[in-house]
Design a protein around this motif. Structure first.
Motif, short mmCIF file in Angstrom:
data_model
loop_
_atom_site.label_atom_id
_atom_site.label_comp_id
_atom_site.label_asym_id
_atom_site.label_seq_id
_atom_site.Cartn_x
_atom_site.Cartn_y
_atom_site.Cartn_z
N TRP A 58 63.13 59.69 -7.89
CA TRP A 58 63.56 60.32 -8.84
C TRP A 58 64.91 60.43 -8.90
O TRP A 58 65.82 60.14 -8.06
CB TRP A 58 63.11 61.91 -8.54
CG TRP A 58 63.39 62.24 -6.99
CD1 TRP A 58 64.55 62.98 -6.55
CD2 TRP A 58 62.58 61.80 -5.99
NE1 TRP A 58 64.35 63.35 -5.33
CE2 TRP A 58 63.17 62.62 -4.62
CE3 TRP A 58 61.47 61.18 -5.57
CZ2 TRP A 58 62.67 62.59 -3.55
CZ3 TRP A 58 61.10 61.11 -4.14
CH2 TRP A 58 61.60 61.67 -3.31
N LEU A 161 51.00 67.26 -9.02
CA LEU A 161 51.60 65.76 -9.10
C LEU A 161 52.08 65.54 -7.42
O LEU A 161 52.34 66.44 -6.77
CB LEU A 161 52.67 65.62 -9.99
CG LEU A 161 54.00 66.72 -9.65
CD1 LEU A 161 55.15 65.98 -10.51
CD2 LEU A 161 53.74 67.98 -10.03
N THR A 163 54.79 63.18 -5.12
CA THR A 163 55.91 62.70 -5.04
C THR A 163 56.20 61.50 -5.93
O THR A 163 57.21 61.27 -6.38
CB THR A 163 56.32 62.12 -3.51
OG1 THR A 163 56.26 63.25 -2.45
CG2 THR A 163 57.82 61.74 -3.28
N GLU A 165 55.24 60.83 -8.68
CA GLU A 165 54.92 60.89 -9.89
C GLU A 165 56.27 61.82 -10.41
O GLU A 165 56.55 62.18 -11.43
CB GLU A 165 53.76 61.96 -10.59
CG GLU A 165 52.52 60.92 -10.48
CD GLU A 165 51.58 60.61 -9.27
OE1 GLU A 165 51.61 59.55 -8.91
OE2 GLU A 165 51.48 61.75 -8.71
N TYR A 166 56.70 62.50 -9.38
CA TYR A 166 58.06 63.50 -9.31
C TYR A 166 59.23 62.66 -10.07
O TYR A 166 59.69 61.57 -9.81
CB TYR A 166 58.23 63.98 -8.26
CG TYR A 166 59.44 65.12 -8.26
CD1 TYR A 166 59.42 66.47 -8.57
CD2 TYR A 166 60.61 64.65 -8.00
CE1 TYR A 166 60.12 67.48 -8.70
CE2 TYR A 166 61.86 65.84 -8.18
CZ TYR A 166 61.52 66.99 -8.65
OH TYR A 166 62.60 67.87 -8.70
N ARG A 167 59.81 63.64 -11.08
CA ARG A 167 60.93 62.72 -11.69
C ARG A 167 62.02 63.84 -11.79
O ARG A 167 63.15 63.37 -11.65
CB ARG A 167 60.72 62.40 -13.15
CG ARG A 167 59.76 60.99 -13.38
CD ARG A 167 60.18 59.98 -12.69
NE ARG A 167 59.31 58.84 -12.59
CZ ARG A 167 58.46 58.60 -11.45
NH1 ARG A 167 58.59 59.15 -10.45
NH2 ARG A 167 57.71 57.42 -11.70
N ASP A 168 61.91 64.99 -12.29
CA ASP A 168 63.06 65.93 -12.25
C ASP A 168 62.53 67.43 -12.19
O ASP A 168 61.32 67.41 -12.31
CB ASP A 168 63.86 65.54 -13.47
CG ASP A 168 63.26 66.17 -14.74
OD1 ASP A 168 62.90 67.36 -14.96
OD2 ASP A 168 62.76 64.87 -15.50
N ALA A 169 63.21 68.23 -11.88
CA ALA A 169 62.86 69.69 -11.81
C ALA A 169 62.86 70.57 -12.77
O ALA A 169 62.28 71.56 -12.83
CB ALA A 169 63.57 70.31 -10.33
N VAL A 179 54.96 73.90 -3.00
CA VAL A 179 55.45 72.79 -2.69
C VAL A 179 54.64 72.23 -1.22
O VAL A 179 54.78 73.31 -0.22
CB VAL A 179 57.08 72.47 -2.33
CG1 VAL A 179 57.24 71.14 -1.66
CG2 VAL A 179 57.62 72.63 -3.49
N PHE A 189 62.77 68.90 -2.58
CA PHE A 189 62.22 69.43 -4.08
C PHE A 189 62.45 70.86 -4.02
O PHE A 189 62.65 71.45 -5.04
CB PHE A 189 60.67 68.98 -3.65
CG PHE A 189 60.51 67.58 -3.88
CD1 PHE A 189 61.24 66.65 -4.65
CD2 PHE A 189 59.25 66.96 -3.25
CE1 PHE A 189 60.97 65.52 -5.04
CE2 PHE A 189 58.98 65.76 -3.42
CZ PHE A 189 59.75 64.77 -4.35
N LEU A 329 53.11 70.63 -6.29
CA LEU A 329 53.83 69.55 -5.83
C LEU A 329 53.38 68.80 -4.45
O LEU A 329 53.79 69.20 -3.61
CB LEU A 329 55.30 69.37 -6.02
CG LEU A 329 56.34 68.18 -5.60
CD1 LEU A 329 55.69 66.99 -6.44
CD2 LEU A 329 57.63 68.81 -6.01
#
Length: 404
Positions: A58, A161, A163, A165-169, A179, A189, A329
Motif C-alpha cells: 500500500w 479484505l 492485507t 487487497e489493502y490500498r489506502d484508508a 482490524v 492499519f 480488514l
C-alpha cells in the motif's frame, strides 16, 4: 529482456522461481560463479515488473515503517528516503539491480508445477515447460494470504479484505473497521485508518506480544534459531510477530497510551453487521490483558465500544460485547507460497517441508533449495539464503553443465 523461447522444454542447469530479494541474490551468485544467464539459468517471475511483493504494498507504507531493507549483494540501496513509499523505492532498486548485473529475468511467467524428472526437475509454466538439474524456489509468501476461520464470517454483509487487497484508508472514512491480526501491519492499519476518519476495533486470537527488547543482532540470530528449529522438524514456520514480538517504540507508544492501540479481545463470531468479542466486558470499555503494554495504557482515555453485552449466562455477559461494524480488514499474515511444489509430495505431517541444517536444502528432494522460506523470510535472511541456495544448486549441477 530475452524472449521466453528459452521455455521450450530444454534442460538448464538451474531454474530460479521468484525475483524478490532471495531470487535476485541467488541469480547474482549463480552468475558470479560462472553460470551463463539465459543459457545455463533463468529466473521466472510472476510479476509484470521488478520488485517482488514490494510492488504490491500500500502507498502509505514508507521505508521508515518497514522492518528494514537489506542490500542485495554487490549493490547498495543508495540514500533511501525513510518517507518514500516502499512500493516505488524497492521496485526501482530491484530493477536497477537486474539491469546492472544482466540477470535473466523472464516475466510475467507463472510456475504452475514442479515435478521430479529423472535426476532433475520438470518445471511447467503458463508460457511453456523447462527442465532443470536444480531448482531454487524463492516465491516468498505474498501469493498465499492467510485468513483464519471464524463462525459467521461468511454471512457478514459488510466488506472484507486482506492485507493483500489493502490500498489506502480513505475509502473507509466514517466507517467502523474491525482490524484482525497481532502483527505490525495491523497496528499500522489502525493508525492510518484513525488518521483518515475511520473508527477502529482491534481483535486478534492472542494477546499482543509487545516487547521492549532491542531488535539487535543477537535478537535476529535468536529469531532465526527459533524458526530454523521448526523447519528442521518439518513444521510450518511461525509468523514473524509470533517469533519477534512487536517493538514498543515511539511509533506505537503514544497511541497505546491514548487507547487507540488497545487490544479488545478475541472474536467469538460474526453477525450480518456485527462481531461478538470476548474481552470488552459488560460495559464495552473494559480491556483484557495487554501484555507489556498494560503499564502504558491510560485507561481513562479508552473509549467505550458501541453495542451491547451478550451471553446466555451472567459470566458470559461479563466478557462478551457485540459491536456493530462496517468492514473487516484481515491483517492476519501469509503462508509460504509453495502450491506449485505439490507434485513433489514433500510436505511433512507437521505442515512444513523438512529442511537441512543449512536452512535452504529440502531434505527429501535433493537438488531443490528453498530461499526465503522459514528463517530466511526476512530481507536479511533472504539475501543470505539466496547465496546458500545458489551454492547448493551449483553443487547439484553435473560437471558437464547443461548448455542450450
Amino acid at each position: 529482456m530475452e524472449s521466453t523461447n528459452v521455455l521450450d522444454g530444454r534442460r538448464l542447469a538451474v531454474v530460479v522461481i521468484g525475483a524478490g530479494q532471495a531470487g535476485l541474490s541467488a541469480a547474482y551468485y549463480l552468475a558470479a560463479r560462472g553460470l551463463r544467464p539465459w543459457t545455463d539459468f533463468v529466473v521466472l517471475d510472476a510479476n509484470d515488473g521488478p520488485g517482488g511483493a514490494w510492488r504490491h504494498r500500500w502507498d502509505s507504507l514508507t521505508l521508515g515503517r518497514v522492518h528494514g531493507i537489506h542490500k542485495l549483494p554487490g549493490m547498495d540501496l543508495e540514500g533511501p528516503d525513510r518517507d518514500a513509499p516502499a512500493n516505488r523505492t524497492v521496485p526501482r532498486y530491484y530493477g536497477d539491480y537486474e539491469s546492472r548485473f544482466g540477470l535473466p529475468i523472464l516475466r510475467p511467467v507463472t510456475v504452475t508445477g514442479v515435478a521430479a524428472d529423472g535426476d532433475g526437475f520438470a518445471v511447467t509454466t503458463d508460457d511453456g515447460p523447462v527442465a532443470a538439474a536444480s531448482v531454487v524456489n524463492a516465491t516468498g509468501t505474498w501469493d498465499s494470504p492467510y485468513r483464519p476461520h471464524y463462525p459467521g464470517a461468511e454471512r457478514f454483509a459488510g466488506r472484507q479484505l486482506h492485507t493483500r487487497e489493502y490500498r489506502d484508508a480513505e475509502q473507509f472514512r466514517g466507517q467502523r473497521v474491525l482490524v484482525v491480526g497481532a502483527g505490525t501491519s495491523a497496528l499500522q492499519f489502525i493508525q492510518e485508518l484513525d488518521a483518515r476518519g475511520a473508527d477502529t476495533v482491534w481483535a486478534a486470537r492472542r494477546t499482543p506480544q509487545w516487547t521492549s527488547r532491542a531488535f539487535d543482532r543477537d535478537w535476529g540470530l535468536n529469531v532465526e534459531r527459533a524458526v530454523s528449529a521448526r523447519t528442521r522438524e518439518g513444521l510450518a514456520p511461525l509468523s514473524v510477530s509470533a517469533v519477534t514480538g512487536i517493538p514498543l517504540t515511539d511509533l506505537y507508544v503514544p497511541d497505546i497510551r491514548r487507547g487507540l492501540l488497545a487490544w479488545r479481545g478475541r472474536i467469538e463470531r460474526f453477525g450480518a453487521h456485527t462481531v461478538i468479542l470476548d474481552g470488552p466486558g459488560p460495559d464495552g470499555v473494559s480491556l483484557p490483558g495487554q501484555g507489556e503494554a498494560q503499564k502504558i495504557i491510560d485507561r481513562s482515555m479508552v473509549r467505550a465500544l458501541p453495542g451491547r453485552a451478550v451471553g446466555s449466562t451472567a459470566s458470559q455477559a461479563d466478557r462478551r460485547w457485540e459491536v456493530p461494524i462496517d468492514a473487516v480488514l484481515w491483517a492476519t499474515g501469509f503462508r509460504a507460497h509453495l502450491r506449485h511444489l505439490s507434485p513433489l509430495q514433500i510436505r511433512e505431517p507437521g505442515g512444513g517441508i523438512l529442511m537441512a541444517d543449512d536452512g535452504v536444502s529440502a531434505v527429501r528432494m535433493p537438488g531443490l533449495f528453498l530461499a526465503g522460506y522459514g528463517a530466511s523470510a526476512s530481507t536479511l535472511g533472504a539475501t543470505r539464503a539466496g547465496r546458500k541456495a545458489a551454492m547448493g544448486a551449483l553443487r547439484s549441477v553435473p560437471e558437464s553443465a547443461p548448455a542450450g
